[in-house]
Design an enzyme around this catalytic site. Sequence first.
Site, short mmCIF file in Angstrom:
data_model
loop_
_atom_site.label_atom_id
_atom_site.label_comp_id
_atom_site.label_asym_id
_atom_site.label_seq_id
_atom_site.Cartn_x
_atom_site.Cartn_y
_atom_site.Cartn_z
N ILE A 32 0.82 -1.22 0.00
CA ILE A 32 0.00 0.00 0.00
C ILE A 32 0.85 1.27 0.00
O ILE A 32 0.35 2.34 -0.27
CB ILE A 32 -1.02 0.03 1.16
CG1 ILE A 32 -0.31 0.00 2.51
CG2 ILE A 32 -2.02 -1.09 1.04
CD1 ILE A 32 -1.22 0.30 3.69
N ASN A 86 12.76 -7.59 6.08
CA ASN A 86 13.09 -6.86 7.30
C ASN A 86 12.84 -7.80 8.48
O ASN A 86 11.82 -8.49 8.51
CB ASN A 86 12.22 -5.62 7.45
CG ASN A 86 12.48 -4.60 6.36
OD1 ASN A 86 13.61 -4.23 6.11
ND2 ASN A 86 11.42 -4.16 5.70
N VAL A 95 5.50 -4.55 10.20
CA VAL A 95 4.41 -5.51 10.44
C VAL A 95 5.07 -6.81 10.89
O VAL A 95 5.88 -7.38 10.17
CB VAL A 95 3.57 -5.75 9.16
CG1 VAL A 95 2.50 -6.81 9.41
CG2 VAL A 95 2.93 -4.44 8.69
N HIS A 99 7.37 -11.58 5.92
CA HIS A 99 6.99 -11.26 4.55
C HIS A 99 8.22 -10.88 3.74
O HIS A 99 9.22 -10.42 4.28
CB HIS A 99 5.94 -10.15 4.47
CG HIS A 99 6.31 -8.87 5.14
ND1 HIS A 99 6.32 -8.72 6.51
CD2 HIS A 99 6.67 -7.66 4.64
CE1 HIS A 99 6.67 -7.47 6.82
NE2 HIS A 99 6.90 -6.83 5.69
N HIS A 101 9.47 -8.51 0.61
CA HIS A 101 9.18 -7.41 -0.30
C HIS A 101 9.86 -7.74 -1.64
O HIS A 101 11.01 -8.20 -1.66
CB HIS A 101 9.80 -6.11 0.20
CG HIS A 101 9.17 -5.54 1.41
ND1 HIS A 101 8.20 -4.56 1.35
CD2 HIS A 101 9.37 -5.80 2.73
CE1 HIS A 101 7.83 -4.24 2.57
NE2 HIS A 101 8.53 -4.98 3.43
#
Length: 110
Positions: A32, A86, A95, A99, A101
């Site tokens: 987002i 990260n 978050v 995950h 990126h």
Amino acid sequence: MDEDCIFCKIFAGSIPSKKIYEDEDVIAFFDIKPMAKVHFLIVPKLHVPSLKECDASHQALLGKMLLLVPKLAEAQGLAGFKTLINTGREGGQEVFHLHIHVFGGGPAGS
């Protein structure tokens, strides 16, 4: 599933996302706040706070996620790309759900 996790809420359908891939183990969707023309995330449905919490039991899931990167990048028209995971607050993680990126296509907005 973590009731307070934004990514878990995306899986549950209570927060919308612009999905580009989903199966029983992972979901991929556009970030987002993109940092590149193409910027998407690959996220496991299993709630794991970060890479630091992974162990041998996560090996197949991690491999699946990494092997999806070039396939999804190619599907988005990227000939080359960058990846970033990260880990921890000191590592820039915002978050706390593992995950990857995936970035490409030059800076966002250019």
